[in-house]
Design a protein around this motif. Structure first.
Motif, PDB file in Angstrom:
ATOM      1  N   GLU A   1     -47.267   6.129 -57.149  1.00 17.58           N
ATOM      2  CA  GLU A   1     -47.402   5.023 -56.124  1.00 17.58           C
ATOM      3  C   GLU A   1     -46.641   5.739 -54.891  1.00 17.58           C
ATOM      4  OE1 GLU A   1     -46.032   1.231 -57.187  1.00 17.58           O
ATOM      5  OE2 GLU A   1     -46.920   1.691 -59.256  1.00 17.58           O
ATOM      6  N   LYS A   2     -45.321   6.188 -54.975  1.00 15.32           N
ATOM      7  CA  LYS A   2     -44.820   6.459 -53.719  1.00 15.32           C
ATOM      8  C   LYS A   2     -45.546   7.881 -52.902  1.00 15.32           C
ATOM      9  CE  LYS A   2     -41.020   4.176 -55.130  1.00 15.32           C
ATOM     10  NZ  LYS A   2     -39.845   4.697 -55.799  1.00 15.32           N
TER      11      LYS A   2
ATOM     12  N   ASN B   1     -48.827   8.129 -52.691  1.00 16.43           N
ATOM     13  CA  ASN B   1     -49.815   7.619 -52.122  1.00 16.43           C
ATOM     14  C   ASN B   1     -49.459   6.836 -50.953  1.00 16.43           C
ATOM     15  OD1 ASN B   1     -51.486   7.975 -54.112  1.00 16.43           O
ATOM     16  ND2 ASN B   1     -51.366   6.193 -55.238  1.00 16.43           N
ATOM     17  N   ASN B   2     -48.298   6.072 -50.822  1.00 13.74           N
ATOM     18  CA  ASN B   2     -47.575   5.378 -49.480  1.00 13.74           C
ATOM     19  C   ASN B   2     -47.278   6.333 -48.649  1.00 13.74           C
ATOM     20  OD1 ASN B   2     -46.126   3.783 -48.086  1.00 13.74           O
ATOM     21  ND2 ASN B   2     -44.413   3.666 -49.278  1.00 13.74           N
TER      22      ASN B   2
END
Length: 198
Positions: free
Chosen positions: A149-150, A152-153
């Motif tokens: 997730e990180k 992607n961010n």
């Protein structure tokens, strides 16, 4: 590619503790032949002088991140001066190096257009450049580290700054980051970024 002809600098806040995380991060940087910058807290340097020396001995930049991680934007001028001066002094006394940059905790009062006047004045008196970051990994948020997730961010933060050629990436000295750092470095290189010296 995302990082073609672009470079990044790796930076770590809040050290030098926890020590196991710091040692792991330093080991990864050594294996990858990367020099990074560490924005350390004066009070932690006081508690862990050996760790602060380890950062410098391995060729990394050591910089000022205040004494106690307080919000400098809300602090009085006297308090800002104490936070920064004490940290300058302990880093110099412990490592022989005088920091040239201050990264205010939370970035408070440090961003262009939102510069805190007391911080500006004290930084100038101490010959410190006020710096922040370009990419916030949010590695401290649960789940801690640099997981999918990180990533992607982080990727979308790069995409939102297409004209920028050099990026400072904010991370923290903590266990999750230490664990995920090798994979993150190879991801940055896979995107085509050069990892520059600070």
């Amino acid at each position: 590619m995302l990082g073609d002809e672009k470079s990044v600098i790796l930076s770590f806040d809040d050290g030098p503790a926890p020590l196991a995380a710091l040692e792991s991060i330093l080991q990864t940087l050594r294996q990858e032949e990367i020099k990074a910058e560490f924005y350390v807290l004066g009070d932690e340097v006081r508690q862990y002088p050996e760790a602060a020396r380890m950062i410098v001995d391995q060729g990394h930049d050591i910089q000022n991140h205040s004494w106690s991680h307080s919000d400098l934007e809300r602090a009085t001028e006297q308090s800002v001066r104490s936070e920064l001066e004490r940290t300058q002094n302990i880093i110099k006394k412990t490592t022989g190096v005088t920091p040239t940059k201050i990264r205010p905790p939370y970035g408070a009062g440090g961003f262009r257009g939102h510069l805190d006047p007391e911080l500006v004045e004290v930084a100038r008196d101490l010959s410190l450049d006020i710096v922040t970051w370009d990419i916030d990994t949010e590695d401290w948020k649960a789940p801690q580290g640099l997981g999918p997730e990180k990533i992607n961010n982080i990727e979308s933060q790069f995409e939102q700054q297409p004209r920028k050629e050099s990026f400072n990436i904010l991370m923290h000295v903590q266990t999750g980051t230490a664990r995920d750092l090798p994979a993150f470095i190879s991801r940055l290189r896979g995107w085509g970024f050069t990892i520059a010296e600070p």
